[in-house]
Design a protein around this motif. Structure first.
Motif, PDB file in Angstrom:
ATOM      1  N   ARG A   1       0.909  -1.228  -0.117  1.00  0.00           N
ATOM      2  CA  ARG A   1      -0.042  -0.066   0.137  1.00  0.00           C
ATOM      3  C   ARG A   1       0.966   1.197   0.023  1.00  0.00           C
ATOM      4  O   ARG A   1       2.099   1.255   0.357  1.00  0.00           O
ATOM      5  CB  ARG A   1      -0.816  -0.124   1.228  1.00  0.00           C
ATOM      6  CG  ARG A   1      -1.878  -1.038   1.202  1.00  0.00           C
ATOM      7  CD  ARG A   1      -2.857  -1.075   2.446  1.00  0.00           C
ATOM      8  NE  ARG A   1      -3.775  -2.010   2.222  1.00  0.00           N
ATOM      9  CZ  ARG A   1      -4.380  -2.666   3.030  1.00  0.00           C
ATOM     10  NH1 ARG A   1      -4.042  -2.462   4.302  1.00  0.00           N
ATOM     11  NH2 ARG A   1      -5.415  -3.686   2.923  1.00  0.00           N
TER      12      ARG A   1
ATOM     13  N   TYR B   1      -0.865  -0.825  -9.474  1.00  0.00           N
ATOM     14  CA  TYR B   1      -1.646  -0.060  -8.172  1.00  0.00           C
ATOM     15  C   TYR B   1      -2.981   0.209  -8.584  1.00  0.00           C
ATOM     16  O   TYR B   1      -2.806   1.110  -9.408  1.00  0.00           O
ATOM     17  CB  TYR B   1      -0.571   0.887  -7.427  1.00  0.00           C
ATOM     18  CG  TYR B   1       0.629   0.145  -6.946  1.00  0.00           C
ATOM     19  CD1 TYR B   1       0.565  -0.070  -5.075  1.00  0.00           C
ATOM     20  CD2 TYR B   1       1.785  -0.114  -7.481  1.00  0.00           C
ATOM     21  CE1 TYR B   1       1.530  -0.629  -4.610  1.00  0.00           C
ATOM     22  CE2 TYR B   1       2.628  -0.758  -6.526  1.00  0.00           C
ATOM     23  CZ  TYR B   1       2.841  -1.086  -5.327  1.00  0.00           C
ATOM     24  OH  TYR B   1       3.708  -1.614  -4.528  1.00  0.00           O
TER      25      TYR B   1
ATOM     26  N   ASP C   1      -6.255   2.678  -6.882  1.00  0.00           N
ATOM     27  CA  ASP C   1      -6.820   3.595  -5.893  1.00  0.00           C
ATOM     28  C   ASP C   1      -7.750   2.802  -5.045  1.00  0.00           C
ATOM     29  O   ASP C   1      -8.310   1.806  -5.243  1.00  0.00           O
ATOM     30  CB  ASP C   1      -7.599   4.753  -6.779  1.00  0.00           C
ATOM     31  CG  ASP C   1      -6.740   5.531  -7.559  1.00  0.00           C
ATOM     32  OD1 ASP C   1      -5.517   5.243  -7.791  1.00  0.00           O
ATOM     33  OD2 ASP C   1      -7.364   6.452  -7.794  1.00  0.00           O
ATOM     34  N   ARG C   2      -7.548   3.133  -3.820  1.00  0.00           N
ATOM     35  CA  ARG C   2      -8.311   2.520  -2.549  1.00  0.00           C
ATOM     36  C   ARG C   2      -8.387   3.877  -1.723  1.00  0.00           C
ATOM     37  O   ARG C   2      -8.011   4.942  -1.719  1.00  0.00           O
ATOM     38  CB  ARG C   2      -7.606   1.468  -1.814  1.00  0.00           C
ATOM     39  CG  ARG C   2      -6.293   1.748  -1.232  1.00  0.00           C
ATOM     40  CD  ARG C   2      -5.744   0.787  -0.352  1.00  0.00           C
ATOM     41  NE  ARG C   2      -6.306   1.221   0.912  1.00  0.00           N
ATOM     42  CZ  ARG C   2      -6.689   0.236   1.697  1.00  0.00           C
ATOM     43  NH1 ARG C   2      -6.749  -0.987   1.665  1.00  0.00           N
ATOM     44  NH2 ARG C   2      -7.511   0.414   2.746  1.00  0.00           N
ATOM     45  N   GLY C   3      -9.243   3.484  -0.446  1.00  0.00           N
ATOM     46  CA  GLY C   3      -9.350   4.568   0.490  1.00  0.00           C
ATOM     47  C   GLY C   3      -8.287   4.550   1.409  1.00  0.00           C
ATOM     48  O   GLY C   3      -7.270   3.875   1.365  1.00  0.00           O
TER      49      GLY C   3
ATOM     50  N   PHE D   1      -5.751   3.948   4.719  1.00  0.00           N
ATOM     51  CA  PHE D   1      -5.539   2.711   5.441  1.00  0.00           C
ATOM     52  C   PHE D   1      -4.623   3.148   6.663  1.00  0.00           C
ATOM     53  O   PHE D   1      -4.152   4.436   6.688  1.00  0.00           O
ATOM     54  CB  PHE D   1      -4.723   1.911   4.532  1.00  0.00           C
ATOM     55  CG  PHE D   1      -3.438   2.365   3.795  1.00  0.00           C
ATOM     56  CD1 PHE D   1      -2.307   2.359   4.505  1.00  0.00           C
ATOM     57  CD2 PHE D   1      -3.550   2.973   2.717  1.00  0.00           C
ATOM     58  CE1 PHE D   1      -1.022   2.651   4.034  1.00  0.00           C
ATOM     59  CE2 PHE D   1      -2.304   3.416   2.258  1.00  0.00           C
ATOM     60  CZ  PHE D   1      -1.195   3.073   2.889  1.00  0.00           C
TER      61      PHE D   1
ATOM     62  N   MET E   1      -3.395   4.000  -2.466  1.00  0.00           N
ATOM     63  CA  MET E   1      -3.287   2.892  -3.354  1.00  0.00           C
ATOM     64  C   MET E   1      -2.619   1.718  -2.807  1.00  0.00           C
ATOM     65  O   MET E   1      -2.109   1.636  -2.045  1.00  0.00           O
ATOM     66  CB  MET E   1      -2.218   3.555  -4.756  1.00  0.00           C
ATOM     67  CG  MET E   1      -2.659   4.709  -5.564  1.00  0.00           C
ATOM     68  SD  MET E   1      -1.307   5.107  -6.926  1.00  0.00           S
ATOM     69  CE  MET E   1      -2.304   4.452  -8.108  1.00  0.00           C
ATOM     70  N   GLU E   2      -2.918   0.400  -3.841  1.00  0.00           N
ATOM     71  CA  GLU E   2      -2.623  -1.046  -3.003  1.00  0.00           C
ATOM     72  C   GLU E   2      -2.341  -1.753  -4.510  1.00  0.00           C
ATOM     73  O   GLU E   2      -2.982  -1.458  -5.345  1.00  0.00           O
ATOM     74  CB  GLU E   2      -3.301  -1.550  -1.882  1.00  0.00           C
ATOM     75  CG  GLU E   2      -4.778  -1.983  -2.462  1.00  0.00           C
ATOM     76  CD  GLU E   2      -5.308  -2.789  -1.288  1.00  0.00           C
ATOM     77  OE1 GLU E   2      -4.927  -2.438  -0.223  1.00  0.00           O
ATOM     78  OE2 GLU E   2      -6.362  -3.425  -1.719  1.00  0.00           O
TER      79      GLU E   2
END
Length: 151
Positions: A109, A128, A130-132, A134, A146-147
């Motif tokens: 991440r 990678y 996009d994500r929320g 962490f 990102m992850e």
């Protein structure tokens, strides 16, 4: 230029010059609360793995990962302006991700900023997504989280 990527001490003066250059690049881009720059002592902790890319005695790039319980967080990836365009950032990321896998982390991440199109492009090319937020991060309009799975 052929660079050798090796584990490095972030407090080494030659490596610290590059970390300081990264700070000087980042600080004007974002407000203080949006700059998540780990200090040298944090980068030296046992849960950190930090690398530098050397061409001879010149440090050309750096980066590392912070090993959390079930993921590795990519931190402090930077390539000297004189070494850009040679694929060094990808090589650093490959080494950092390999280290994460060797320590049993199958997820990487990262947090990067909206004003770094080159970094965003690199991470997206590497897979990678996009994500929320962490970990301890909060939602931030200046941040992109990102992850990537490291299978």
């Amino acid at each position: 230029m052929t660079a050798v990527i090796t584990i490095a001490d972030p407090a080494d003066p030659s490596v610290r010059v590059l970390i300081d250059a990264l700070d000087q690049y980042m600080i004007p881009l974002y407000p203080a609360e949006s700059n998540h720059l780990l200090d040298i002592e944090t980068l030296r902790q046992p849960e950190m793995r930090f690398f530098a890319a050397f061409a001879g005695d010149d440090v050309m790039g750096c980066g590392g990962c912070w090993l959390h319980g079930d993921y590795a967080e990519i931190k402090r990836v930077y390539v000297s302006p004189r070494a850009r365009g040679m694929g060094l950032a990808k090589k650093l990321m490959d080494r950092i991700e390999a280290e994460a896998r060797m320590t049993g982390r199958m997820i990487a991440r990262l947090e990067t900023g909206i004003h770094q199109p080159e970094a965003l492009g690199l991470y997206r090319r590497l897979g990678y997504a996009d994500r929320g937020p962490f970990g301890d991060y909060a939602e931030d309009p200046n941040s992109v989280f990102m992850e990537r799975l490291l299978a």
